[in-house]
Structures are given as structure tokens and as C-alpha cells.
Scaffold this motif. Structure first.
Motif, PDB file in Angstrom:
ATOM      1  N   SER A  73       0.849  -1.187   0.000  1.00  0.00           N
ATOM      2  CA  SER A  73       0.000   0.000   0.000  1.00  0.00           C
ATOM      3  C   SER A  73       0.892   1.247   0.000  1.00  0.00           C
ATOM      4  O   SER A  73       2.000   1.235   0.541  1.00  0.00           O
ATOM      5  N   TRP A  89      -1.272  11.391   1.691  1.00  0.00           N
ATOM      6  CA  TRP A  89      -1.424  12.360   2.773  1.00  0.00           C
ATOM      7  C   TRP A  89      -1.460  13.756   2.174  1.00  0.00           C
ATOM      8  O   TRP A  89      -0.568  14.145   1.415  1.00  0.00           O
ATOM      9  N   ARG A 119      -6.070  11.651   5.093  1.00  0.00           N
ATOM     10  CA  ARG A 119      -5.147  10.536   5.227  1.00  0.00           C
ATOM     11  C   ARG A 119      -5.799   9.313   4.592  1.00  0.00           C
ATOM     12  O   ARG A 119      -6.960   9.014   4.845  1.00  0.00           O
ATOM     13  N   GLY A 120      -5.040   8.639   3.753  1.00  0.00           N
ATOM     14  CA  GLY A 120      -5.527   7.439   3.110  1.00  0.00           C
ATOM     15  C   GLY A 120      -4.373   6.650   2.537  1.00  0.00           C
ATOM     16  O   GLY A 120      -3.204   6.937   2.811  1.00  0.00           O
ATOM     17  N   ASN A 136      -8.169   4.351  -0.529  1.00  0.00           N
ATOM     18  CA  ASN A 136      -8.991   4.145   0.662  1.00  0.00           C
ATOM     19  C   ASN A 136      -8.821   5.375   1.549  1.00  0.00           C
ATOM     20  O   ASN A 136      -7.747   5.580   2.120  1.00  0.00           O
ATOM     21  N   VAL A 137      -9.848   6.213   1.616  1.00  0.00           N
ATOM     22  CA  VAL A 137      -9.788   7.413   2.448  1.00  0.00           C
ATOM     23  C   VAL A 137     -10.147   7.009   3.865  1.00  0.00           C
ATOM     24  O   VAL A 137     -11.251   6.539   4.133  1.00  0.00           O
ATOM     25  N   GLU A 138      -9.205   7.193   4.764  1.00  0.00           N
ATOM     26  CA  GLU A 138      -9.431   6.848   6.175  1.00  0.00           C
ATOM     27  C   GLU A 138      -9.964   8.039   6.956  1.00  0.00           C
ATOM     28  O   GLU A 138     -10.697   7.865   7.918  1.00  0.00           O
ATOM     29  N   LEU A 139      -9.557   9.247   6.551  1.00  0.00           N
ATOM     30  CA  LEU A 139      -9.887  10.434   7.326  1.00  0.00           C
ATOM     31  C   LEU A 139      -9.835  11.659   6.434  1.00  0.00           C
ATOM     32  O   LEU A 139      -8.867  11.835   5.682  1.00  0.00           O
ATOM     33  N   LEU A 193     -14.620   5.090   0.796  1.00  0.00           N
ATOM     34  CA  LEU A 193     -14.558   5.728   2.109  1.00  0.00           C
ATOM     35  C   LEU A 193     -15.848   5.430   2.846  1.00  0.00           C
ATOM     36  O   LEU A 193     -16.796   4.911   2.266  1.00  0.00           O
ATOM     37  N   ASN A 194     -15.860   5.759   4.123  1.00  0.00           N
ATOM     38  CA  ASN A 194     -17.125   5.715   4.855  1.00  0.00           C
ATOM     39  C   ASN A 194     -17.260   6.992   5.659  1.00  0.00           C
ATOM     40  O   ASN A 194     -16.267   7.648   5.974  1.00  0.00           O
ATOM     41  N   THR A 195     -18.495   7.347   5.943  1.00  0.00           N
ATOM     42  CA  THR A 195     -18.777   8.582   6.667  1.00  0.00           C
ATOM     43  C   THR A 195     -20.009   8.376   7.545  1.00  0.00           C
ATOM     44  O   THR A 195     -20.955   7.707   7.140  1.00  0.00           O
ATOM     45  N   TYR A 210     -21.226   3.840   3.307  1.00  0.00           N
ATOM     46  CA  TYR A 210     -20.050   3.414   2.551  1.00  0.00           C
ATOM     47  C   TYR A 210     -20.201   3.967   1.147  1.00  0.00           C
ATOM     48  O   TYR A 210     -21.246   3.799   0.515  1.00  0.00           O
TER      49      TYR A 210
END
Length: 142
Positions: free
Chosen positions: A37, A41, A56-57, A65-68, A102-104, A135
Motif C-alpha cells: 500500500s 497524505w 489521510r488514506g 482508501n480514504v481513512e480520514l 470511504l465511509n462517513t 459506505y
């Protein structure tokens, strides 16, 4: 029944990477070899140099993959989130990503992501305190 013990691994065992290597070897039989991966950033700062947002992803298997993604309230609705997301998507394309996921949470940014071309493909209702988590995904292809 086999004689298998379930246990908590030591930090050394976890950091050795053996488990991940074994999983990759298994996966290679189905999808071929793939790289590690790659982090994505992106940050935003104001005129004083203070952090006002960031994303961040990571890119893995052609997916960003967007984490934040966070934008400070002081600069919301000024296009900062859009610019952060666009910059991350461009970096991801350069790393070979074809899609984003991503998820929110319900109280976060679902409507924002819809405006950026994302679509909701799944949801878990009542994820926390009666609120759902959505998702979402988007194609990065033109």
C-alpha cells in the motif's frame, strides 16, 4: 478436533510481517502479485501556518482508501474539503488508483461526498447511537 491454540501474539510476532506475507502468497494465486500500500497524505494550513484540514488514506490494489478527511470549522464551506479531496484523488491516480472508497457517519459529510461525485453503495443503520455509517465509492477514470 485439531490441537490448535488461539493466543495473543507478541509485538515481535506482529512486526515480523509473517502473517501478512502468508496472506499475500495466498492472494497471489487469485489476482497475481501486487505491491505494498502507498500512503496518500494531504494537509491544508491557513495564512499563519496553522493546520486547518487534512486527508489521510492509502492506495492498495488500485483503490484509494480514504481513512480520514477533516476540515476545521473556521474554513468550512470555502472549498478546502473539495481541494483536499481533489489533491488526494490526483495523487492516487499517479499511484495507479482507479477508484476511491470511504465511509462517513450520518452527522459527517455524506452530502459533501455526493456533490463530489461519490455514490453510496452500502449503509449500516444504527451503527452508533441511532446513527448510520454510509459506505461510498467513486471511479477515478475519466
Amino acid at each position: 478436533m485439531s490441537d490448535v491454540e488461539i493466543y495473543t501474539p507478541t509485538a515481535e510476532e506482529v512486526h515480523s510481517g509473517e502473517l501478512g506475507r502468508r496472506m499475500r502468497q495466498f492472494n497471489y494465486g487469485f489476482v497475481g502479485e501486487y505491491g505494498q500500500s502507498q500512503p496518500v497524505w494531504v494537509s491544508a494550513r491557513d495564512g499563519s501556518g496553522g493546520l486547518v484540514g487534512g486527508l489521510r488514506g492509502f492506495v492498495f490494489l488500485h483503490w484509494l482508501n480514504v481513512e480520514l478527511l477533516f476540515v476545521d470549522e473556521s474554513v468550512r464551506r470555502q472549498g478546502v474539503g473539495h481541494r483536499l479531496l481533489a489533491a488526494a484523488e490526483q495523487k492516487a491516480r499517479e499511484l495507479g488508483a482507479r477508484n476511491v472508497t470511504l465511509n462517513t457517519f450520518e452527522w459527517q459529510a455524506r452530502e459533501f461526498y455526493l456533490k463530489q461525485g461519490y455514490e453510496e453503495f452500502g449503509r449500516i443503520d444504527n451503527y452508533i447511537q441511532g446513527s448510520y455509517v454510509a459506505y461510498m465509492k467513486k471511479s477515478l477514470r475519466s
